[in-house]
Design a protein around this motif. Sequence first.
Motif, short mmCIF file in Angstrom:
data_model
loop_
_atom_site.label_atom_id
_atom_site.label_comp_id
_atom_site.label_asym_id
_atom_site.label_seq_id
_atom_site.Cartn_x
_atom_site.Cartn_y
_atom_site.Cartn_z
N UNK A 201 0.84 -1.20 0.00
CA UNK A 201 0.00 0.00 0.00
C UNK A 201 0.87 1.26 0.00
N UNK A 202 1.92 1.23 0.82
CA UNK A 202 2.83 2.39 0.82
C UNK A 202 3.48 2.57 -0.55
N UNK A 203 3.87 1.45 -1.17
CA UNK A 203 4.50 1.50 -2.50
C UNK A 203 3.56 2.16 -3.52
N UNK A 204 2.28 1.80 -3.46
CA UNK A 204 1.30 2.38 -4.39
C UNK A 204 1.18 3.88 -4.17
N UNK B 59 -12.91 8.33 -8.48
CA UNK B 59 -13.29 7.07 -9.14
C UNK B 59 -12.59 6.83 -10.47
N UNK B 60 -11.32 7.20 -10.56
CA UNK B 60 -10.57 6.94 -11.79
C UNK B 60 -10.22 5.46 -11.89
N UNK B 61 -10.34 4.86 -13.09
CA UNK B 61 -9.93 3.46 -13.24
C UNK B 61 -8.44 3.27 -13.06
N UNK B 62 -7.67 4.39 -13.11
CA UNK B 62 -6.21 4.31 -13.00
C UNK B 62 -5.70 4.73 -11.63
N UNK B 63 -6.58 4.86 -10.64
CA UNK B 63 -6.17 5.32 -9.32
C UNK B 63 -5.21 4.32 -8.67
N UNK B 64 -3.99 4.76 -8.38
CA UNK B 64 -2.95 3.85 -7.88
C UNK B 64 -3.29 3.21 -6.54
N UNK B 65 -3.89 3.97 -5.64
CA UNK B 65 -4.08 3.49 -4.27
C UNK B 65 -5.25 2.52 -4.13
N UNK B 66 -6.09 2.40 -5.14
CA UNK B 66 -7.32 1.62 -4.99
C UNK B 66 -7.11 0.11 -5.03
N UNK C 7 0.48 -13.21 5.88
CA UNK C 7 -0.09 -12.57 4.70
C UNK C 7 0.80 -11.41 4.26
N UNK C 8 0.86 -11.19 2.96
CA UNK C 8 1.66 -10.08 2.42
C UNK C 8 0.88 -9.39 1.32
N UNK C 9 0.89 -8.06 1.35
CA UNK C 9 0.23 -7.25 0.32
C UNK C 9 1.27 -6.82 -0.70
N UNK C 10 1.08 -7.20 -1.95
CA UNK C 10 2.00 -6.82 -3.02
C UNK C 10 1.36 -5.80 -3.96
N UNK C 11 2.21 -5.06 -4.68
CA UNK C 11 1.70 -4.06 -5.64
C UNK C 11 2.73 -3.87 -6.74
N UNK C 12 2.26 -3.69 -7.97
CA UNK C 12 3.14 -3.33 -9.08
C UNK C 12 2.36 -2.45 -10.05
#
Length: 291
Positions: free
Chosen positions: A92-95, A117-124, A177-182
Amino acid sequence: MALNQVFNGESKIQVLELLKEYNGKAKLIAGGTDVIIALRNNKISPKVLIDISKIEELRRIESKDNKITIGSAVTYTQIVENNLFDSNLYGFKKACRLVGSPQIRNKGTIGGNIANASPAADSIPPLIALGAKLNISSSTGERKLLLEDYFNDMKGNTLKADELLVSIEFEIPKKNQILGFSKLGLRKALAISRVTLSSLIGIDEDINIESIRVASGSIGKYPMREKEVEEALIGKRFNSEILKVAVNSLQASMDTRLVGRSTLPYKRKAVITLLEEVYKDNLSYFNEVTL
């Protein structure tokens, strides 16, 4: 409609009263990174603006009873600088760290990102993967709403004219558990996302996937769960073999969802790299912790 007045909101109650009084003719503003541009381009024409950026209740990040609550006026910089979002919440921090420029992260808010409500919102996508819920208030009451349902336009769950998004909450992931983002953008900084992926994966003592939630951005009309990928991976051993399964499943969903789109070929290739990045981040965490 000409803009007549700007109110500096002092409390949640005052804001709700103003929203009721102006009955659809008011617009909330916090960081203003989207609202100001929309005003300048005449895409919105509210009678009044209500600034909620100074309301302390909306600017807090709290951890209590195994749950994290983030006020809607919390900025990306607040999130990036908060130690609560290290370790298995680093995705989440990475996003949030990849949102725009430092100036935008200093002003832009998590609530604004959702309301826009952007489809490209990084944090969502990370918040959807976490199963986050929205706490919404109006002059007539309060309601909770799953973030993934907020973005489902078939259900018509977006904010009503008299409603205020107060906060976003989610359970703190367990140690296993681990939350990943790219993210794929057109460049390394100041980029609007072309594709984003996030996953919350939990493994058992035998290194099998016992829980999984996957979410995407910019490969549909709105950020969404990738349930076909989840179903394909649940129960599988967590190793590099799952990458091929995940890629095949996600690409099959995209082929249906994005049929006829010119962006489909490169997005099919992009998700391979993004899934590899998420897998490596997850593997690095599981190699460091004792379950």
